[in-house]
Write a protein that holds these residues in place. Structure first.
Motif, mmCIF file in Angstrom:
data_model
loop_
_atom_site.group_PDB
_atom_site.id
_atom_site.type_symbol
_atom_site.label_atom_id
_atom_site.label_comp_id
_atom_site.label_asym_id
_atom_site.label_seq_id
_atom_site.Cartn_x
_atom_site.Cartn_y
_atom_site.Cartn_z
ATOM 1 N N GLY A 150 97.874 116.765 52.029
ATOM 2 C CA GLY A 150 96.658 116.227 51.435
ATOM 3 C C GLY A 150 96.239 114.917 52.083
ATOM 4 O O GLY A 150 95.047 114.655 52.269
ATOM 5 N N ILE A 151 97.207 114.108 52.454
ATOM 6 C CA ILE A 151 96.925 112.807 53.072
ATOM 7 C C ILE A 151 96.446 112.976 54.513
ATOM 8 O O ILE A 151 95.532 112.276 54.960
ATOM 9 N N THR A 201 103.384 119.617 51.010
ATOM 10 C CA THR A 201 102.037 119.799 50.458
ATOM 11 C C THR A 201 101.393 118.450 50.162
ATOM 12 O O THR A 201 100.218 118.227 50.472
ATOM 13 N N THR A 202 102.152 117.545 49.576
ATOM 14 C CA THR A 202 101.630 116.212 49.273
ATOM 15 C C THR A 202 101.203 115.490 50.548
ATOM 16 O O THR A 202 100.119 114.897 50.618
ATOM 17 N N ILE A 203 102.042 115.555 51.576
ATOM 18 C CA ILE A 203 101.715 114.929 52.860
ATOM 19 C C ILE A 203 100.492 115.590 53.486
ATOM 20 O O ILE A 203 99.652 114.923 54.107
ATOM 21 N N TRP A 248 94.061 109.461 58.550
ATOM 22 C CA TRP A 248 94.270 109.563 57.108
ATOM 23 C C TRP A 248 93.019 110.101 56.428
ATOM 24 O O TRP A 248 91.906 109.623 56.648
ATOM 25 N N MET A 301 97.489 116.881 46.694
ATOM 26 C CA MET A 301 98.585 115.940 46.429
ATOM 27 C C MET A 301 99.156 116.128 45.027
ATOM 28 O O MET A 301 100.381 116.082 44.827
ATOM 29 N N ALA A 334 91.734 117.041 48.751
ATOM 30 C CA ALA A 334 92.922 116.257 49.114
ATOM 31 C C ALA A 334 93.661 115.767 47.877
ATOM 32 O O ALA A 334 94.894 115.831 47.806
ATOM 33 N N GLY A 351 101.224 119.308 45.006
ATOM 34 C CA GLY A 351 102.485 119.090 45.707
ATOM 35 C C GLY A 351 103.512 118.403 44.827
ATOM 36 O O GLY A 351 104.684 118.794 44.800
#
Length: 433
Positions: free
Chosen positions: A288-289, A284-286, A226, A109, A105, A112
């Motif tokens: 990971g979350i 991509t960042t989202i 999350w 992030m 993860a 991303g």
């Protein structure tokens, strides 16, 4: 206006065709990843819904803010394979799955954020120069082979057993022939909706002939979770591997947008590359979350567009909205989750055959001289050969590079880029002499 180019009834049907395409490409990913991380069924179901909702949102963002083309933005096959591979090495690395998942993860992030920044700085223009027609040929050929192999296994019953199911295989190939026949011999809109017709006919036929073949209904309860793979962790070897994967995943954007130029008959602009990279990096960042496989433009969309011949954006938008609703409404998710796997795989098999045409068009007119053939043959055949090798043969390699070395698609792309570099350097040396 785009919506005026198709009657609303046709736009709606074409939108459903996009919906089936998105669904068939998405549903298996969260199930397999959830299983790899040992998630409970309710968590997997939640991941399925999140995948539907955010894939629909991703497609809308690209359609209106990113590259603005009718190209599916979905959970990347490259990311999918690497995440499964890294999860499988947890015991070898003496790490628990929560630590591995948390490190993945974090790496997702970071990658991303890098893709967003590098994309806005013009990374697309730099990478585009490296993606020559030969590199594009290798990429599309290997992608087509990888996907067709996956779908063929589903068509002949290998997803549920160790041997070929002759009844399921016979039905699948008859359905494939029908779908192809509708496209080749059908007139007008009938030909364009061949995938939708094949999907519906196959679904009805499979339910009547193989009652046990229908997938089990998935009961869904929508909620956000999350970091479901594990709380953020910093196993730097895993983080580094994942970041490198994110950077290599940019090849999907370059290959898809370059391939789209032939279909849409216009050159992709630097602004489209920047916007597309920014959206992909943000998603991509989202991912990971939220514990989702990260996103990328689907090169397989090119085959879908060529199969249907419908390039307008309106049906794509309709399909994206419907996909979001599919994730938001539990009864709809439950209903569409009952589609037989063999039917979905058969229709995707037919759609992705067009990728071979896209690959060949890149090398039309190329002179196959003794020196030139190496640029095509070495990376293409190397990638295809690696795809035939079982993953176990790479066990002697360093653990952190096993996902890279065992990927025929990645190794083929890297070999193609290396051969183009050697060819370019050789040409420069000859000029200077």
């Amino acid at each position: 206006m785009e919506s005026a180019q198709l009657k609303w009834s046709v736009t709606g049907l074409a939108g459903f065709q996009w919906l089936f395409f998105m669904f068939a490409n998405t549903v298996v990913i969260p199930i397999s990843v959830g299983g790899a991380f040992g998630l409970e069924q309710v968590e997997i179901v939640s991941a399925i819904q999140r995948s539907f909702i955010f894939t629909g949102i991703a497609c809308l963002l690209q359609a209106f803010v990113g590259h603005r083309l009718a190209l599916m933005e979905g959970q990347s096959g490259l990311w999918w394979g690497v995440i499964l591979s890294v999860a499988a090495t947890a015991s070898t690395l003496n790490l628990d799955l929560l630590t591995v998942g948390g490190s993945i993860a974090v790496g997702v992030m970071i990658s991303g954020g890098l893709v967003m920044v590098l994309g806005m700085l013009g990374m697309g223009e730099i990478l585009k120069k490296w993606f020559t027609p030969i590199v594009m040929f290798v990429f599309l050929l290997l992608l087509a082979n990888q996907l067709i192999t996956i779908f063929l296994k589903g068509m002949i019953g290998l997803n549920t057993g160790d041997t070929i199911d002759l009844k399921v295989a016979g039905f699948s190939f008859l359905l494939a022939a029908l779908t192809i026949l509708i496209q080749v011999k059908g007139k007008g809109i009938v030909s364009s909706l061949n995938l939708l017709i094949g999907m519906v006919a196959g679904w009805i036929g499979a339910v009547l002939l193989f009652p046990g073949e229908a997938s089990e209904t998935i009961r869904t309860t929508p909620f956000l979770n999350w970091f479901p793979w594990g709380p953020p962790s910093l196993e730097w070897g895993i983080v580094l591997t994942v970041v490198i994967t994110g950077l290599l995943n940019t090849t999907n954007t370059i290959a898809t947008l370059k391939g789209a130029e032939d279909i849409f008959e216009k050159e992709t602009t630097p602004k489209q590359y920047k916007s597309s990279f920014f959206i992909t990096g943000l998603l991509t960042t989202i991912s990971g979350i939220l514990g989702l496989v990260p996103y990328a433009p689907y090169a397989s969309s090119l085959g879908f567009l060529q199969s249907t011949g419908i390039k307008e954006r309106a049906p794509f938008v309709v399909g994206s909205v419907l996909f979001i609703l599919l994730g938001l409404v539990p009864p709809l998710s439950a209903f569409f989750s009952t589609i037989p796997h063999s039917v979905g795989n058969t229709v995707l098999f037919v759609a992705y055959l067009q990728l071979f045409r896209s690959a060949l068009r890149n090398i039309e007119g190329l002179s196959f001289e003794p020196k030139t053939i190496y640029r095509v043959a070495l990376p293409a055949l190397l990638g295809l050969s690696i795809m035939t090798l079982p993953a176990s043969v790479f066990a002697t390699m360093p653990e952190l590079v096993q996902p890279l070395l065992s990927s025929g698609l990645l190794m083929g792309i890297l070999a193609a880029l290396l051969m183009e570099l050697i060819y370019w350097v050789g040409g420069r040396l000859q000029v200077n002499q």
